[in-house]
Design a protein around this motif. Structure first.
Motif, mmCIF file in Angstrom:
data_model
loop_
_atom_site.group_PDB
_atom_site.id
_atom_site.type_symbol
_atom_site.label_atom_id
_atom_site.label_comp_id
_atom_site.label_asym_id
_atom_site.label_seq_id
_atom_site.Cartn_x
_atom_site.Cartn_y
_atom_site.Cartn_z
ATOM 1 N N VAL B 336 0.825 -1.200 0.000
ATOM 2 C CA VAL B 336 0.000 0.000 0.000
ATOM 3 C C VAL B 336 0.870 1.264 0.000
ATOM 4 C CG1 VAL B 336 -0.316 0.188 2.499
ATOM 5 C CG2 VAL B 336 -2.148 0.920 0.977
ATOM 6 N N GLY B 337 2.069 1.137 0.586
ATOM 7 C CA GLY B 337 3.019 2.248 0.539
ATOM 8 C C GLY B 337 3.389 2.595 -0.893
ATOM 9 N N PHE B 340 0.593 4.605 -2.379
ATOM 10 C CA PHE B 340 0.516 5.959 -1.847
ATOM 11 C C PHE B 340 1.590 6.866 -2.456
ATOM 12 C CE2 PHE B 340 1.832 9.150 1.241
ATOM 13 C CZ PHE B 340 0.636 9.831 1.400
ATOM 14 N N PHE B 341 2.827 6.381 -2.425
ATOM 15 C CA PHE B 341 3.903 7.235 -2.933
ATOM 16 C C PHE B 341 3.849 7.377 -4.450
ATOM 17 C CE2 PHE B 341 5.652 6.320 1.280
ATOM 18 C CZ PHE B 341 5.951 7.614 1.671
ATOM 19 N N ILE B 343 1.199 7.675 -6.183
ATOM 20 C CA ILE B 343 0.228 8.729 -6.462
ATOM 21 C C ILE B 343 0.859 10.095 -6.234
ATOM 22 C CG2 ILE B 343 -1.948 9.734 -5.688
ATOM 23 C CD1 ILE B 343 -2.935 6.902 -5.160
ATOM 24 N N LEU B 344 1.584 10.200 -5.143
ATOM 25 C CA LEU B 344 2.292 11.448 -4.864
ATOM 26 C C LEU B 344 3.244 11.788 -6.004
ATOM 27 C CD1 LEU B 344 2.561 13.466 -2.477
ATOM 28 C CD2 LEU B 344 4.590 12.185 -1.797
#
Lengths: 523, 523
Positions: B336-337, B340-341, B343-344
């Motif tokens: 999931v990390g 998240f990153f 997307i950033l």
């Protein structure tokens, strides 16, 4: 196109191979369309479009056979009968239902149903019995009786696409056109239902089977599929009547939904274990007759062109594929006797079908509406075999063991190629010899059709005492078919469409307009 | 749909399973169209059509996941990325090229090419480098550098279908529309070429690679595919110009051939080992610009509706499938990390892409043609990810071992769903906040575009000495892009079409008409 045979591992490689295969297919499609067009423009009727496509497939297949790339090309072309049944046949069958023009179809409804249901049943049984007897007499390879009947059923599906296109070119009597077209459309449904029934009978324990169960199975397939198709068609009619999509520039939505319905009908029937082909055929007839008139004008034009385009592509592709396949496939040519006698037997069965049904129909029809002898001959002559017989034969390879399916497949392919090339090529000559072409489109249109709705004048009163009871029964059936038009006009059309019953006269086109060329009938 | 996973043996059974699967898909398609229509009619911009399709897929997938029939439903839905690449993507990509209206596209040609080629390259590299650095810093799962670049490439393909449909609903500046649409069309080609290049680099011996070879490989894929596509497009233009099919009621033949050409282009490129997607895109642009005007009027109407219909169906189907897939697939949610990153990082990369390219473009454009800051923000905001990213990620599952492809696929699916739902849902609000909607369609149309052909007035004369050389170079490029319109008008259009060069003004429609609804632009 087909993932199962290509080796896994490198999707890029696989994709490239598929690319080349499809590229070849597209080039053959383009070539077929162009050659067909050139031939038609030069009025060269000895090689109709279907024959040209078949020959192109044969030639390319032959070339591929000579070259050493055979194996890989074979793999690109290798698709299962599933591809046929899920993607190629549905548009063709839908289009044949969709392009039935209602008026000539309904005014010959009794005759068409007689030829298609009763006649196809006779033809299947006659072919099956003759093939079985031929086997018993060592004339040809001996197949079990049920498999003979399966062969009889699948080979009874006619596909007179070539004959019909020549009718259109040369112009013919409208009733003859409606008979040939209507019969070929409905006999597909009959043939596939018979085939499936026999297939079920064969795979079940043969001892527990009786004639009654066979009839029930057949009705299950035929009536069930027909009901599913008609039901989906009526649902679509109501949806388009009340959804109000024909305003508001919603044509794209309208077209998307309209295009999805036939496939929905097909898949619904398949999902229920029925015949999708039969279902989509009746959906086509119902959607043309009811749903179509609920569309906006632009969408009407678009969808008829759309289905015409898709079915042309699929049909041309099937003929190319059949030619390619016959050149590539390892056929069991040892059974050449089987092929020869099959052809003889299907010719006999066709004649029995047409002339016996025509006799029955003429018993009940008034003198001025008799099916003349030359029309009977033309109808008998229009018994070409095509895509449906091929597809069912392809399936029989999977259904039957011990190479029996392979024999049936080879025989069917040979019959398709021969009938398409020989009958297709000689149609122009033959029809002129029979003097059934060039009558003008509506020569017989105006007269004699009004009496069909309801009351049948019994002008031919010399009642033979033997045929009398039969005649009365047939007339009753005839009357019920005629009264269907009335139910349609008085109840179905007003309920399912936004028009009132009288306006159906505008569809007075003697031939299905979408067959003649895109937008032609509308401009 | 897929033959390889279903067990062999009973084709009837198999066919029935496929039938139910396709039936479900058709029902979801119908539902999507209806829901999308209802939402649009009620001007509910928070759930655009694409989001609705995605949600329907998610819900049905979730329900199927709960029920115990999971395995069989999964099998029905299980198609390879081959099905995507051979049957679903081509119509969508062709349609995006085909619906480019030439005038706004060519008048913003320099800017679009800058964003699409240079900007996508920057975005890919930035994303790739950031993901690699993130891996080094233990922020996320560590992928090899080449694979990071592959991820960067595939995730840089934008698909602003939702944004564009809202632009159309609300009306926006024509130049902004051309920028968003043109960039998204061309960056697909760029992303796929970059992805393929990196994929080749990865599979080859990494020691023998140098930067020069990478460039050559990229040019091979991109320029080769583009040339193939343009070549096929020009061939079709000449064929239709000289074949004389626009008379004689030959519209069916005309349409069949026209419909086959894009697929021919696609398969030609695939067969040559190039990118079919890039090829079909340029075929679409060329066929719209040249071949299209050689068609008869009826066929023009038919083919634009045809491609619109086919691409709508394919697009809706892809969104449904993506939703279904994310609900069904065993995703590696442990990463999931990574999601998240990613997307950033793609948000950063998008901003770098848009603002740096816009800066360069504004350097060279005259004052009255500057891309205003609010347009830059809107462009940056339109970076939704869609079908192309999904398809490439699907392929990466096959291309990359050790579960790396699976991680990329999961991250991409999550990004697609999030951007489509969040950005798609908030587009209306955001665009109104930026005050770029409701300007009226042609507010900016009349002014300022004439200076684009040839001479660029240098009204903004405060030459910074640092940017001076760069600016001169950019202006040269800009001039060459402008002179392309002249070549087009003076040589290409007269040669490839039957019209003379002046008549292209009739295509003055600010938005591609076929996007607005069938026949709307023509009635």
């Amino acid at each position: 196109m087909d993932n199962s045979t290509a080796e896994k591992g490198s999707p890029g490689q696989e994709q490239q191979a598929a690319g080349v295969g499809i590229l070849l297919q597209i080039m053959m499609l383009v070539l077929s369309f162009v050659v067909g067009h050139v031939l038609r423009r030069h009025k060269f009727y000895y090689l109709p479009e279907a024959s040209a496509s078949l020959l192109i497939g044969l030639i390319v297949g032959g070339l591929a056979n000579i070259s050493d790339t055979e194996r890989s090309i074979r793999a690109w072309f290798n698709f299962h009968e599933e591809f046929f049944f899920l993607f190629l046949l549905p548009p063709i069958i839908f289009q044949s239902g969709f392009s039935l023009s209602p008026k000539p179809f309904f005014s010959n409804f009794g005759a068409i149903v007689t030829f298609a249901i009763f006649g196809t049943f006779i033809a299947s049984v006659v072919t099956g019995v003759l093939v079985y007897l031929g086997g018993l007499m060592y004339l040809m390879y001996k197949l079990p009786f049920v498999e003979c009947l399966m062969f009889g059923a699948l080979i009874s599906a006619t596909d007179p696409v070539t004959v019909l296109s020549i009718f259109q070119e040369l112009g013919t009597d409208m009733n003859l056109y409606a008979l040939v077209f209507g019969e070929s459309v409905l006999n597909d449904a009959m043939a596939i239902s018979l085939y499936r029934t026999m297939s079920v009978v064969r795979s079940n324990d043969p001892s527990g089977q009786n004639f009654f169960m066979v009839i029930v199975r057949f009705l299950e397939t035929f009536v069930g599929s027909m009901s599913a198709g008609v039901g989906v068609g009526f649902t679509s009619a109501l949806l388009f009547k009340y959804a109000g999509l024909d305003i508001d520039n919603l044509q794209n939505l309208e077209c998307c939904l309209f295009v999805l319905f036939p496939y929905f009908s097909y898949m619904l029937a398949e999902g229920l274990g029925l015949s999708g082909i039969v279902s989509i055929l009746f959906t086509g007839i119902v959607m043309k007759h009811y749903t179509f008139s609920n569309l906006s004008e632009n969408s009407q034009r678009f969808v008829s062109d759309f289905f015409h385009l898709i079915s042309s592509l699929a049909e041309t592709f099937i003929f190319i594929y059949m030619g390619f396949d016959i050149a590539m496939e390892k056929h069991s040519w040892s059974h050449v006797g089987f092929i020869f006698f099959s052809i003889l037997f299907i010719a006999i069965a066709r004649a029995v079908n047409v002339f016996s049904c025509a006799y029955l129909i003429n018993l009940v029809r008034p003198a001025h509406r008799q099916i003349p002898s030359k029309h009977q001959k033309a109808l008998c002559y229009s018994g070409l075999r095509g895509a449906m017989a091929f597809a069912l034969a392809l399936q029989s390879v999977h259904d039957l063991e011990e190479g029996h399916g392979q024999i049936i497949f080879t025989a069917t392919t040979a019959i398709v190629v021969l009938t398409v090339l020989l009958i297709g090529g000689s149609t122009g000559t033959m029809l002129e010899a029979l003097q059934v072409v060039g009558d003008g489109h509506d020569a017989h249109l105006g007269e004699g059709f009004e009496g069909n709705n309801g009351y049948v004048p019994t002008s031919r009163e010399e009642d033979e005492t033997t045929g009398n009871k039969l005649r009365m029964k047939l007339k009753e059936f005839h009357r019920s078919a005629a009264s269907f038009s009335e139910i349609d006009r008085n109840y179905l059309t007003p309920f399912f469409t936004s028009q009132n019953g009288d306006s159906e006269d505008e569809e007075d086109d003697p031939m299905p307009s979408s067959r003649r060329g895109v937008y032609h009938g509308h401009s």
